[in-house]
Enzyme design. Structure first.
Site, PDB file in Angstrom:
ATOM      1  CD  GLU A 576      13.529  -6.513  -3.115  1.00 19.05           C
ATOM      2  OE1 GLU A 576      12.587  -6.750  -4.053  1.00 19.05           O
ATOM      3  OE2 GLU A 576      14.122  -7.224  -2.229  1.00 19.05           O
ATOM      4  CG  HIS A 643       2.482  -3.199  -2.403  1.00 16.29           C
ATOM      5  ND1 HIS A 643       2.421  -3.944  -1.286  1.00 16.29           N
ATOM      6  CD2 HIS A 643       3.341  -3.920  -3.363  1.00 16.29           C
ATOM      7  CE1 HIS A 643       2.708  -5.211  -1.588  1.00 16.29           C
ATOM      8  NE2 HIS A 643       3.127  -5.234  -2.756  1.00 16.29           N
TER       9      HIS A 643
END
Length: 843
Positions: A576, A643
């Site tokens: 990321e 998530h």
């Protein structure tokens, strides 16, 4: 270690002897490639280089080079002659290495062809071919660097010497600013905070063979790279900029907003901290250069870092991101022996930092960081490779920091605070510098040694050097006086404002397409918005994990676009930080990246790139970072704590970032258009629970919609009894609650914030004043939430209009649970929201 010459010579073709006849191989160090060229031969330097990079190939490599030189006697000052050695060396070296690696008849008989694969799907033959190719490439690189060194003109050599002199003159004046009281703020002196480059002035040579000037190559200097900064633009303006950075006066580089140096117009990326971050920005700049260079040689992006900084994850991510796509980048490690106060053995177990390149599949070289000619040649070679599409290279420069980490650290490093001088101060008792190492490098002052070399060649004389020192000091002093006399920056120019928002007219429900089960899903709308951007602007590209190839992202959202835009929907490495850092750099270099974080929870590993890099660039030095970061988010799906999180509040309080969170397909597409067109970084939150929710489908035109301005909320339902304020998926929950309240005659207005930063304060305050009661509902945990911030705004600016306390409903202050009954308890339910609404109305 000494090796008997008989062992070394065994098997040389035709009984030829190399330069080591009858003797032993002399001791060689990691910086032997930069050995003084006047005292060693090309063959000798070649042998030292091979011993450093590929010691087990030493015999074969020297034999090959010996044969080439015998056939092509070469003047070591002849650039073309040296360069002409490359082709025959590659050819002969391939053969000598292959011969050396082939088993003899006896061994072959014993093996009988029963050697297994070295690794699955890789035969011994293939693995040896790869090893030979690596040696050949590195040896070819050595010869090319020798040729470049031989091609350096007298003017270039003089510039390098004078540039190093100027670097030390500026360095000395920075120290003088710190120890003197020339600059005053109010009744007190202001020393400024600054860093020195003493001992590392030869870095001036690094950009010598780069394309310098506007629209040229770009470097990312750190605190020891003053010389490289001056080389990119050797002018009084650059000297003043460097001095002004430390003293924080009005004017370049940053009007006192930061202490680092930079000049983006001239290809000098302003430095930042943490130190690994600029490496990823350089990776993004290199990505942009690559994408914009179709049909021509690209510009090159250069990353500098100290050996301590190589332990930072962002540095590794940057090299890997560049290596896998062969981007036009150069990575330089300035190994100056000490990371602030941490010695090399406590920072890395690698033999030399160049060895780290093996893990990325790129070439590397370790050279003497006090030899400007070797440095110029190394960077020239690396730039040529990068422009030719061969990808990045790693250059390790070995030197020593001959001063403290920063001005204040000199006395700790050396044992006492030195006076600015043209020579190095002696190390005294109590200093934490390594004494043996310091004394070694004290004899390798790059200015003194290079001046002596050029004097021996008849290029300069001692009077020239003295004159140049005086001229440099005079020029630096003129610029220093200008800094002293310069005004302090005007606080009103900081662009900050705390004024309350004015009150607009009564809010009206915004026109929007009706919900229609035959319409487009939220997921399809996001896809259409991305497609609109790719279709309308060739600078736009998508960059993220698993977005490209034949896959199209974890939710298959991008798959319909792959056929048309497959070359601009690009897989990032699994990082990321790299995704975000590359987007920052690419945006700075003129592209319009749409980065994707697969789940918004994972953005934590790239937090630094958003908060310390992207968000601060416009404020610090006026750079534009037009990038979008798509972040699927939210619960209501039983997906657990990694998530389902709400990360929008992490960035809400970070000045410089914009945040949108559409709740309908129409808004998703229209806000994407605004986000891509924006000149600043926009975080685009797309709620996963809405992706395929049939209840929120809308009829959407084939044509792109009018963009929705960022910072404008939408009134979804009119009402006078209560204002319900929300965003994301909970807008729809609020709408359902409003319908239930209406059945009992309670008219609740529903405001969809839609844009979280900038917040539509006008709409929030207007609705609070109209309804007199406010319920704020969101999926995020309440503590430290955006809801609490909105409540504070209303409390401060509309208190007189309130008939009841502001209520905030959010999730529990725990991580998001996985199991359905636990998530149900965690999230605010529709029943809870209805109950809170009725209590407020009855208050």
């Amino acid at each position: 270690m000494a090796i008997p010459s008989a062992t070394f010579h065994a098997g040389l073709p035709g009984g030829r002897r190399c330069f080591l006849a009858e003797g032993r191989i002399p001791a060689m160090t990691a910086t032997t490639e930069a050995a003084t060229r006047s005292s060693t031969t090309l063959l000798g330097r070649f042998a030292a280089f091979v011993a450093e990079r590929h010691p087990f190939a030493l015999r074969s490599a020297v034999a090959a080079m010996d044969m080439v030189l015998a056939a092509r006697p070469t003047d070591e000052r002849d650039f073309a002659g040296i360069d002409a050695l490359r082709e025959p060396l590659r050819r002969i070296l391939n053969q000598t290495l292959a011969d050396a690696l082939s088993p003899d008849a006896s061994a072959a008989q014993k093996l009988k062809g029963e050697v297994p694969e070295t690794t699955p799907r890789v035969s011994v033959t293939e693995r040896l071919r790869q090893a030979v190719a690596a040696v050949v490439v590195d040896c070819d690189g050595f010869v090319r660097r020798e040729a470049i060194a031989a091609s350096l003109t007298v003017d270039e050599k003089l510039e390098m010497l004078r540039g190093m002199i100027l670097t030390r003159a500026v360095d000395n004046r920075l120290k003088q600013f710190f120890t003197g009281g020339e600059v005053r703020y109010g009744n007190a002196s202001f020393q400024g905070k600054g860093f020195r480059s003493l001992g590392q002035e030869a870095i001036y040579a690094a950009p010598m063979r780069l394309r310098r000037g506007p629209q040229g190559d770009v470097i990312s200097p750190l605190i020891r790279d003053l010389g490289a900064v001056l080389c990119m633009r050797n002018a009084p303006e650059t000297v003043r900029m460097v001095l002004n950075a430390q003293m924080g006066k009005a004017g370049p580089p940053m009007d006192g907003k930061d202490l680092h140096v930079g000049d983006w117009e001239w290809g000098i990326l302003p430095a930042m901290a943490p130190l690994g971050s600029p490496s990823l920005t350089i990776a993004g700049i290199a990505m942009a250069f690559s994408m914009k260079s179709v049909g021509k040689q690209p510009r090159v992006a250069v990353s500098f870092i100290g050996e301590g900084g190589t332990s930072l994850g962002e540095w590794h991510e940057a090299i890997n991101a560049c290596a896998v796509r062969k981007l036009p980048a150069i990575f330089c490690v300035q190994n100056n022996q000490t990371a602030l106060a941490t010695p090399v053995p406590e920072n890395s177990a690698a033999r030399v930092f160049a060895d780290k390149a093996v893990g990325y599949g790129i070439p590397a070289v370790t050279i003497d960081g006090t030899d400007p000619e070797a440095i110029a040649a190394a960077f020239g070679w690396a730039a040529e490779r990068a422009r030719s599409g061969d990808g990045p290279a790693l250059i390790e420069l070995l030197s020593m920091r001959m001063c403290g980490h920063a001005h204040h650290d000199d006395m700790l490093y050396l044992g006492k605070d030195p006076q600015p001088s043209w020579s190095y101060s002696p190390l005294t008792e109590g200093g934490y510098a390594d004494r043996e190492c310091y004394e070694y490098w004290r004899q390798k002052d790059p200015i003194a040694t290079y001046a002596a070399k050029l004097e021996a060649q008849g290029v300069v004389d001692s009077d020239d050097v003295d004159d140049w020192k005086r001229e440099a000091e005079e020029m630096v002093e003129r610029e220093a006086r200008a800094v002293i006399e310069a005004p302090w920056p005007d606080p009103s120019a900081m662009g900050l404002s705390g004024a309350p928002a004015p009150s607009p007219a009564i809010l009206k429900v915004e026109d929007a397409p009706p919900f229609d089960p035959r319409g487009k899903t939220f997921l399809e709308a996001v896809m259409l918005g991305v497609g609109d951007a790719l279709r309308s602007d060739p600078r736009t590209f998508v960059y993220g994990e698993d977005v490209g190839g034949t896959y199209g992202n974890a939710f298959l959202l991008l798959r319909p676009l792959l056929g048309e835009f497959g070359d601009r929907i690009i897989n990032s490495i699994l990082s990321e930080g790299a995704t975000l850092g590359v987007c920052v750099g690419a945006a700075l270099a003129g592209m319009r990246p749409i980065g994707e974080i697969q789940f918004n929870d994972f953005v934590a590993t790239g937090f630094n790139q958003l908060v310390n890099n992207a968000a601060k660039i416009r404020y610090r030095w006026g750079g534009s970072v037009p990038m979008v970061v798509r972040m699927p988010w939210g619960g209501l799906r039983h997906a657990g704590p990694y998530h389902s999180q709400n990360t929008e509040a992490w960035f809400y309080r970070t000045p410089g970032l914009k945040i949108v969170a559409p709740s309908t397909p129409h808004d998703a597409r229209a806000l994407m258009a605004s986000a891509v067109a924006d000149e600043d970084p926009v975080l685009y939150y797309e709620h996963i629970a809405l992706y395929r929710d049939p209840r929120v489908k809308q009829t959407i035109s084939d044509e792109p919609p009018q963009p929705i301005p960022i910072g404008k909320a939408a009134l979804r339902r009119a009402g006078k009894d209560l204002a319900i304020i929300s965003y994301g998926a909970y807008v729809h929950v609020a709408m359902r609650v409003g319908e239930k309240l209406a059945a009992d005659g309670i008219e609740a207005a529903v405001l969809d914030l839609r844009s979280l930063m900038p917040l539509d304060r006008e709409a929030v305050l207007t609705l609070a004043r109209q309804c007199n009661r406010v319920l704020i509902v969101h999926e995020d945990t309440r503590t430290g939430s955006i809801g609490e911030s909105v409540a504070a705004i209303i409390q401060e600016q509309a208190f007189d209009h309130l008939d009841a306390p502001i209520r905030i409903l959010g999730s529990l202050d725990t991580p998001v649970p996985y199991s359905p009954p636990l998530e149900e308890e965690f999230l605010p339910s529709e029943e809870e929201i209805e109950r809170a609404a009725r209590e407020l109305v009855a208050y």
